[in-house]
Design an enzyme around this catalytic site. Structure first.
Site, short mmCIF file in Angstrom:
data_model
loop_
_atom_site.label_atom_id
_atom_site.label_comp_id
_atom_site.label_asym_id
_atom_site.label_seq_id
_atom_site.Cartn_x
_atom_site.Cartn_y
_atom_site.Cartn_z
N VAL A 61 0.71 -1.22 -0.11
CA VAL A 61 0.01 -0.03 0.06
C VAL A 61 0.84 1.20 -0.03
O VAL A 61 0.26 2.26 -0.17
CB VAL A 61 -1.09 -0.14 1.23
CG1 VAL A 61 -2.12 -0.90 0.97
CG2 VAL A 61 -0.35 0.01 2.48
N TYR A 62 2.34 1.21 0.04
CA TYR A 62 3.00 2.51 0.27
C TYR A 62 2.85 3.05 -1.44
O TYR A 62 3.54 2.44 -2.15
CB TYR A 62 4.40 2.13 0.42
CG TYR A 62 4.60 1.92 1.76
CD1 TYR A 62 3.53 1.66 2.76
CD2 TYR A 62 5.80 1.24 2.08
CE1 TYR A 62 3.90 1.45 4.27
CE2 TYR A 62 6.19 1.03 3.65
CZ TYR A 62 5.05 1.14 4.35
OH TYR A 62 5.53 0.65 5.94
N SER A 63 2.13 4.11 -1.41
CA SER A 63 2.07 4.61 -2.77
C SER A 63 1.41 3.67 -3.92
O SER A 63 1.66 3.72 -5.05
CB SER A 63 3.23 5.36 -3.19
OG SER A 63 3.72 6.53 -2.41
N GLY A 64 0.63 2.95 -3.09
CA GLY A 64 -0.21 2.12 -3.99
C GLY A 64 0.66 1.09 -5.07
O GLY A 64 0.56 1.03 -6.11
#
Length: 342
Positions: A61-64
């Site tokens: 989920v870090y920057s998608g």
């Protein structure tokens, strides 16, 4: 760089590891952390490896997913020199009902996608980013064990679990002979000591090492915040504080005052002292540091290679001592039978 065992496993990890939350900069939260591109990430990886820091932590989920992709590009051609840690569980796609949680469906699909973004065929440490109470533990743990046996994952961990979440998971794994969790990525700092109440004793008892995230208390222990001074104009705190725990201002200033005193005595910076304090705590295997640029990274790397004195540790302990929730405050009244972990 000092190396430590990751919990009760045979894997040794550097005392400091690098968090890639600043890679990519997509979305309000991660945009406030940083927007490091591939060139910038490659330079930061260079500095880390020169210092002996070989463990890099990310999450889907870090920057998608962009942080994983950038990390993969930055380590291309030197995969054998690094350890990769990443995470999954939180919602990845708002339009897909199965793009969340720790189901067999989601874990198998997301790990394959992460391997592709990272440009590797295995993950050294895979962690569930949070507890999924809607998926049976047997489904989750058997799937993770399958991924280990398939060679896609080497070690397992969790993040943000409560004590009973972690202990029940370990008991189920033991019951069926599945791969155990050896790491717990947890929030822990001089202004966030809840980890000590139950998770630290559990980690000692069960051989689960702490992978500490946000060791500077959501940017509050960078040395930029002090009593009677205006908040810094350039800081990630305003954009990210709402995602973290609230901190009483007087409590924060009391801790910062103690850090300033010890900084004057040691010649070290406030962040270096806060990180060094963590490195002396029981169960801590590695502390995840972040940096927007090379200067910040080099400053954080200065937290190793020396130690606070026992007297200085005691002063920081006293300044940051919280009032535990029940039953922990009651248990501390019977230190003969419930001593603080050492």
């Amino acid at each position: 760089m000092e190396y430590r065992f990751l919990g009760r496993s045979g894997l040794r990890v550097p005392a400091l590891s690098f968090g890639t939350g600043t890679f990519g900069g997509k979305g309000p939260l991660f945009g406030s952390w940083g927007n490091t591109d591939v060139a910038g990430a490659t330079r930061l990886v260079d500095v880390c490896l020169d210092a002996g820091l070989t463990l890099f932590d990310s999450a889907d989920v870090y920057s998608g997913g962009e942080a994983e992709r950038i990390l993969g590009a930055a380590i291309k051609g030197r995969r054998d020199q690094v350890l990769i840690s990443t995470k999954a569980t939180f919602r990845f796609d708002d339009n897909d009902p199965n793009a969340v949680g720790s189901s067999r469906f989601h874990l198998l699909r997301t790990v394959d996608a992460q391997l592709q973004r990272l440009g590797t065929d295995y993950i050294d440490l895979f962690q569930l980013h949070g507890f999924d109470a809607k998926t049976p533990l047997e489904e989750t743990l058997s799937t993770l064990d399958d991924l280990v046996r398939a060679g896609k994952i080497r070690y397992l961990g969790v993040s943000n679990f409560s004590g009973w979440h972690l202990m029940k998971s370990l008991a189920v794994a033991d019951r069926y002979g599945w791969t155990r969790y050896v790491a717990h990525q947890a929030y822990y700092s001089l202004i966030g000591r809840d980890y000590e109440w139950e998770l630290m004793p559990l980690g000692l008892d069960q051989g689960v090492g702490a992978v500490v995230w946000s060791p500077l208390g959501w940017g509050r222990l960078t040395g930029k915040i002090r009593r009677g001074q205006p908040r810094p104009e350039v800081s990630r705190l305003p954009g990210s504080a709402e995602y973290g725990p609230p901190v009483d201002e007087e409590y924060l200033y009391r801790v910062v005052d103690a850090l300033d005193e010890i900084a004057a005595e040691t010649g070290k910076t406030v962040p270096q002292i806060a990180l060094n304090w963590l490195l002396q705590r029981p169960t801590v295997s590695t502390v995840v540091i972040g940096a927007r640029n090379e200067e910040q990274l080099r400053q954080n790397l200065g937290a190793v290679g020396w130690n606070l004195t026992p007297e200085q540790v005691a002063r920081l302990d006293a300044a940051s001592a919280p009032t535990p929730a029940y039953p922990y405050w009651h248990q501390r009244g019977f230190a003969e039978r419930n001593p603080f972990p050492v």
